[in-house]
Design a protein around this motif. Structure first.
Motif, PDB file in Angstrom:
ATOM      1  N   ILE A  36      -0.438  19.766  16.444  1.00 28.72           N
ATOM      2  CA  ILE A  36       0.217  20.548  15.124  1.00 28.72           C
ATOM      3  C   ILE A  36      -0.778  20.029  13.923  1.00 28.72           C
ATOM      4  N   LYS A  37      -1.367  21.028  13.513  1.00 30.63           N
ATOM      5  CA  LYS A  37      -2.288  20.680  12.067  1.00 30.63           C
ATOM      6  C   LYS A  37      -1.607  21.478  11.023  1.00 30.63           C
ATOM      7  N   ALA A  38      -2.122  20.918   9.906  1.00 33.43           N
ATOM      8  CA  ALA A  38      -1.524  21.413   8.473  1.00 33.43           C
ATOM      9  C   ALA A  38      -2.489  23.073   8.559  1.00 33.43           C
ATOM     10  N   PHE A  56      -2.260  27.471   3.127  1.00 32.28           N
ATOM     11  CA  PHE A  56      -0.917  27.548   3.168  1.00 32.28           C
ATOM     12  C   PHE A  56      -0.181  28.026   1.922  1.00 32.28           C
ATOM     13  N   ASN A  57       0.694  28.762   2.095  1.00 31.75           N
ATOM     14  CA  ASN A  57       1.684  29.384   0.879  1.00 31.75           C
ATOM     15  C   ASN A  57       2.944  29.256   1.049  1.00 31.75           C
ATOM     16  N   ALA A  58       3.747  28.330   0.662  1.00 30.46           N
ATOM     17  CA  ALA A  58       5.172  28.089   0.844  1.00 30.46           C
ATOM     18  C   ALA A  58       5.966  29.293   0.505  1.00 30.46           C
ATOM     19  N   THR A 110       5.619  26.305  14.181  1.00 23.88           N
ATOM     20  CA  THR A 110       4.921  25.448  14.851  1.00 23.88           C
ATOM     21  C   THR A 110       3.328  25.579  14.309  1.00 23.88           C
ATOM     22  N   ALA A 111       3.055  26.239  13.518  1.00 23.49           N
ATOM     23  CA  ALA A 111       1.654  26.674  12.909  1.00 23.49           C
ATOM     24  C   ALA A 111       1.655  25.831  11.553  1.00 23.49           C
ATOM     25  N   GLN A 158       4.173  20.709   5.391  1.00 22.76           N
ATOM     26  CA  GLN A 158       4.236  21.921   4.879  1.00 22.76           C
ATOM     27  C   GLN A 158       5.744  22.546   4.901  1.00 22.76           C
ATOM     28  N   ARG A 159       6.337  22.161   6.324  1.00 19.37           N
ATOM     29  CA  ARG A 159       7.772  22.620   6.506  1.00 19.37           C
ATOM     30  C   ARG A 159       8.451  22.218   5.443  1.00 19.37           C
ATOM     31  N   GLN A 160       8.582  21.151   4.794  1.00 16.77           N
ATOM     32  CA  GLN A 160       9.343  20.529   3.845  1.00 16.77           C
ATOM     33  C   GLN A 160       8.953  21.457   2.702  1.00 16.77           C
TER      34      GLN A 160
END
Length: 317
Positions: free
Chosen positions: A7-9, A13-15, A41-42, A47-49
Motif C-alpha cells: 500500500i502506497k500513498a 491526494f485530496n482528503a 486500500t488505495a 492519508q486515511r487519518q
C-alpha cells in the motif's frame, strides 16, 4: 524495510474529495462496499487519518461510526482496522489481548516480538495515554513467571545495539548450559539473553550455539520449555532471524485447514504490515509453504472481506 509494502500513498491526494466519495458510498439505499474498500486500500495510513479529519469537518459526524453503522461482520472489523493509525491499532490489539476473559497470549507475543524498539516505545507512550495504566502494569496483572519476565523485557525495548563480538561465545555457552546441559532448565538465562541482545547479535549466537551443541536453538527451546514461554522464546528467535518469515508463518497458521480461520490474526498482520514489508512476507510465505498468500486468502475467505484482504496482499506470487 522502507518501500516493501503493498500500500502506497496516493499521488494527487485530496482528503475532502475522498471524504465526499465515502459519504456518497454510504448514503441512500444500500451501501457501496466496493467503493469504500477500493478507496481505503488505495490510500496510505497517514492519508486515511486525513480523510477521517476531513469527513468530520464536512459532515460533523465520525467516519468510523458512520461506516460501522453501514457495514457488518468481518468487513467492518477490517475497515475499522484500516482507519486506525498504526501505533493506535497495535495499542488497541494489545489491550484487547489483556482485557478479554483469559489472555490472548498469541497477540501479545506477535506484536511485542515483531516490532522495532522505536515502535515498542511509541506503543508504551500511547498505551499509557489511552488507558491510564502502563502496558507493563497490565501485562504483569495478567501473566506470570518467566513468560511475564520475557514480555516485560520486550516492553522495556532496551535491546543492545549491534553485535558484541566478545560475548558471542559466552552467550552461546550460557544458553547451552541453561538448557541441553542442565537437568531442568534455567529459564532466566534464555529470557535474559534472547530478550536483551540485538537481532544481528542473536543470529551470530545461534550459529555458535549450533556449532557447540549440534542443535538449532529452536529445537532446544522446544525440548526445554513449554506453553506461552516456549511460544514467546520461539517468536523472538524467529524474529531475530527474519520478521517477515515469522509473520508469514503466523498468517499461514491463521488459515491452515481444519482449524477454522483466525480472522483476528489474519486482519492484524495484513493491516499492520501492508505499508511495511508485505512484499517480503509474501516472498517468505511462498518459499515456506509452496503456495501463495494470495491463493490461501482466496481459498479461505469470501465476499468483500476477501476482496479487501487481497488488495492489501497486493498480488499473487
Amino acid at each position: 524495510m522502507a518501500g516493501r509494502g503493498t500500500i502506497k500513498a496516493q499521488s494527487g491526494f485530496n482528503a475532502n474529495t475522498d471524504a465526499q466519495a465515502l459519504h456518497k458510498a454510504m448514503k441512500g439505499l444500500g451501501t457501496n462496499e466496493e467503493a469504500i474498500l477500493k478507496l481505503l486500500t488505495a490510500r496510505s495510513s497517514a492519508q486515511r487519518q486525513q480523510i477521517k479529519a476531513a469527513y468530520k469537518t464536512l459532515r460533523g459526524t465520525d467516519l468510523v461510526s458512520d461506516l460501522m453503522s453501514e457495514l457488518g461482520g468481518k468487513l467492518e472489523g477490517l475497515i475499522v482496522a484500516l482507519l486506525s493509525a498504526p501505533t493506535k491499532y497495535d495499542v488497541e490489539c494489545l489491550n484487547y489481548a489483556i482485557r478479554g476473559v483469559g489472555t490472548s497470549e498469541n497477540i501479545l507475543i506477535e506484536i511485542l516480538a515483531s516490532r522495532t524498539t522505536n515502535e515498542v516505545q511509541e506503543i508504551n507512550k500511547l498505551y499509557k495515554q489511552e488507558y491510564g495504566k502502563s502496558l507493563e502494569q497490565d501485562v504483569c496483572g495478567d501473566t506470570a513467571g518467566a513468560f511475564e519476565q520475557m514480555l516485560v523485557i520486550l516492553i522495556q525495548a532496551n535491546r543492545q545495539q549491534g553485535v558484541q563480538e566478545a560475548t558471542i561465545p559466552a552467550d552461546a555457552k550460557a544458553l547451552l548450559d541453561a538448557g541441553e546441559k542442565k537437568f531442568g532448565t534455567d529459564e532466566e538465562q534464555f529470557v535474559t539473553i534472547l530478550g536483551n541482545r540485538s537481532a544481528e547479535h542473536l543470529r551470530r549466537v545461534f550459529g555458535e550455539y549450533t556449532k557447540l551443541s549440534g542443535f538449532q536453538i529452536e529445537d532446544s527451546i522446544k525440548k526445554e520449555t513449554s506453553g506461552p514461554l516456549q511460544e514467546v522464546l520461539l517468536a523472538v528467535v524467529k524474529c531475530a532471524r527474519s520478521v517477515p518469515a515469522y509473520l508469514a508463518e503466523c498468517l499461514y497458521n491463521s488459515m491452515k485447514q481444519g482449524s477454522g480461520t483466525d480472522d483476528q490474526t489474519l486482519m492484524r498482520i495484513m493491516v499492520s504490515r501492508s505499508e511495511i514489508d508485505m512484499l517480503d512476507i509474501r516472498a517468505e510465505f511462498k518459499k515456506m509453504f509452496s503456495t501463495s498468500l494470495h491463493k490461501m486468502i482466496t481459498n479461505d475467505t469470501s465476499g468483500d472481506y476477501r476482496k479487501t484482504l487481497l488488495l492489501l496482499c497486493g498480488g499473487d506470487d
